[in-house]
Scaffold this motif. Structure first.
Motif, PDB file in Angstrom:
ATOM      1  N   ALA A   1      32.592  86.064   5.723  1.00  0.00           N
ATOM      2  CA  ALA A   1      33.797  86.350   4.933  1.00  0.00           C
ATOM      3  C   ALA A   1      34.219  87.796   5.088  1.00  0.00           C
ATOM      4  O   ALA A   1      35.412  88.117   5.046  1.00  0.00           O
ATOM      5  CB  ALA A   1      33.546  86.029   3.460  1.00  0.00           C
TER       6      ALA A   1
ATOM      7  N   GLY B   1      38.432  86.900   7.029  1.00  0.00           N
ATOM      8  CA  GLY B   1      39.634  86.894   6.196  1.00  0.00           C
ATOM      9  C   GLY B   1      40.264  85.525   6.066  1.00  0.00           C
ATOM     10  O   GLY B   1      41.356  85.379   5.516  1.00  0.00           O
TER      11      GLY B   1
ATOM     12  N   VAL C   1      38.303  84.112   1.768  1.00  0.00           N
ATOM     13  CA  VAL C   1      39.567  84.767   1.417  1.00  0.00           C
ATOM     14  C   VAL C   1      39.422  85.655   0.185  1.00  0.00           C
ATOM     15  O   VAL C   1      40.408  86.224  -0.292  1.00  0.00           O
ATOM     16  CB  VAL C   1      40.685  83.724   1.174  1.00  0.00           C
ATOM     17  CG1 VAL C   1      40.983  82.959   2.442  1.00  0.00           C
ATOM     18  CG2 VAL C   1      40.322  82.772   0.043  1.00  0.00           C
TER      19      VAL C   1
ATOM     20  N   SER D   1      41.011  89.955   3.762  1.00  0.00           N
ATOM     21  CA  SER D   1      41.529  88.663   3.332  1.00  0.00           C
ATOM     22  C   SER D   1      43.004  88.564   3.683  1.00  0.00           C
ATOM     23  O   SER D   1      43.801  89.397   3.259  1.00  0.00           O
ATOM     24  CB  SER D   1      41.334  88.505   1.815  1.00  0.00           C
ATOM     25  OG  SER D   1      42.139  87.462   1.308  1.00  0.00           O
TER      26      SER D   1
ATOM     27  N   SER E   1      42.169  79.651  -3.591  1.00  0.00           N
ATOM     28  CA  SER E   1      41.049  79.417  -2.672  1.00  0.00           C
ATOM     29  C   SER E   1      40.310  78.121  -3.027  1.00  0.00           C
ATOM     30  O   SER E   1      39.804  77.430  -2.142  1.00  0.00           O
ATOM     31  CB  SER E   1      40.079  80.603  -2.692  1.00  0.00           C
ATOM     32  OG  SER E   1      39.276  80.604  -3.859  1.00  0.00           O
TER      33      SER E   1
END
Length: 420
Positions: free
Chosen positions: A103, A107, A146, A151, A364
């Protein structure tokens, strides 16, 4: 006008029209019924694309694709396995931990799911882990993609709300860690309940060896985020540096990508970005229509008529955003809903950076809630399981992530100073 706007939009979605085209056609319908020149549509679309911070998006997508395709993700999974693979249900913990690592590079939720799921889901099945639960956990871990910076949705929000990308990035770490902690607890609970076997024994030597192999990938977030927060370069410049670094590592360090692979990766990233930009440009035109008829103001006044309590109102906003995530892709939902709620949030005195974290986190979760659940589709493709099976298994994770959403929403409102 509100009725015409939203009825046209949802009617087109019900007929299966792609969301970007549905948004564009809705704008055309509204303008046509009000005798306004349709030249406004291309003008607004070009204006939507004419934003320098948006440069960061294609490069972050490309960097994530390069590292997902190469050995970077595989090496990070091996390092995570060496760290926590020894506990009961340890490979599930590894899945979440690897999602956190990736992560901080990609992004993107789908890229994180693919990067972690490709090497790990076959191994989980081989070791006797529940395949459906494993796929659901990997997909849920992709949601962290994200939240922990960099992100893509956070960059989009900052462009729309005119906020600092670096500041929003800084406030993404704690929610991302909370999401990972909840998913790990759920995985451990199921593993102990079903008496899963322990993984490989803990070994300092193995940790050292895997860390040495994974160090190039682990350095990526240090370089990207360190440069942004130190002020050495902007988020847009950081995205370009991320691509340069990913290419250097994949071509010269791991030597796992050839020119043929790179052409395929560039093409895939270009297609992904073109879809996102199409959504952004048509949504900008939709935003102009809503602003021209003061629709966000009217919606804010309608919501305020329900209650003036900010805790109740933010719950209503969370509910709307969460439900929108069921039916809309994250970028399009973010672009459409942010201008609608900004006047209301500003009136309530809620920090716009805090609201950005809430919006991105709520959307998300939509990545694992059908029918539009991109992470589930990626996990389904990798695992070979049906969406229905994975959807049933993902319910505990969705509940856990909703708990995180409530904590992230209300704790900063009750205790000032959490937002940085």
């Amino acid at each position: 006008m509100i009725t015409l706007l939203f009825s046209s939009f949802f009617l087109l979605l019900a007929f299966g029209v792609p969301i970007a085209i549905a948004i564009g056609l809705t704008v055309i319908v509204v303008l046509s019924t009000n005798d306004i020149s349709l030249l406004v549509v291309p003008q607004r679309m070009f204006a939507g694309a004419d934003s320098f911070p948006l440069v960061a998006i294609p490069f972050f997508i490309l960097a994530g694709d390069i590292m997902a395709k190469g050995k970077v993700s595989e090496k990070m999974v091996q390092f995570a396995d060496a760290l926590l693979g020894f506990v009961k249900g340890g490979l599930w913990v590894v899945a979440v931990l690897a999602s956190m690592f990736f992560a901080a590079i990609s992004g993107s939720g789908a890229a994180t799911t693919a990067a972690v799921g490709t090497p790990l889901l076959p191994e989980l099945k081989k070791k006797g882990y529940d395949p459906a639960f494993s796929a659901a956990l990997v997909a849920s871990g992709g949601c962290i993609g994200v939240i922990i910076p960099p992100s893509v949705p956070m960059v989009l929000y900052c462009v729309i709300a005119d906020q600092s990308v670096a500041r929003l990035f800084l406030n993404g770490f704690l929610p991302g860690i909370l999401m990972a902690a909840v998913l790990i607890l759920i995985g451990l609970f199921v593993a102990y309940k079903n008496n899963y076997a322990h993984g490989a024994p803990f070994s300092i030597r193995n940790i050292g060896m895997t860390f040495k192999e994974a160090i190039w990938g682990l350095l990526t977030p240090v370089i990207i985020l360190g440069g942004i927060f130190s002020g050495f370069f902007t988020p847009s410049e950081a995205a370009v540096i991320a691509v340069d670094y990913a290419l250097l590592v994949s071509i010269f360090v791991y030597r796992d990508l050839g020119w043929q692979n790179l052409i395929q990766i560039f093409m895939r990233s270009a297609i992904t970005m073109s879809i996102i930009m199409f959504i952004i440009t048509t949504s900008t035109a939709m935003g102009w229509v809503m602003a021209n008829w003061q629709i966000p103001k009217l919606i804010a006044e309608s919501i305020l008529s329900i209650s003036t309590n900010k805790y109740v109102l933010i719950l209503l906003i969370n509910t709307v955003v969460f439900v929108a995530g069921f039916f809309m892709e994250t970028a399009s939902a973010l672009i459409l809903l942010t201008p609608v709620f900004l006047p209301l949030v500003t009136q309530l005195g809620i920090d716009l950076i805090h609201f950005g974290v809430i919006m991105v986190l709520a959307l998300s979760i939509g990545m694992v809630t059908p029918p539009v659940a991109i992470n589930l589709y990626v996990a389904s493709t990798i695992s070979g399981l049906s969406i229905e099976k994975i959807s049933r298994a993902v319910v505990p994770m969705v509940i856990g992530l909703l708990v995180v959403l409530m904590l992230v929403t209300y704790l900063p409102l009750m205790f000032k100073g959490i937002i940085m």
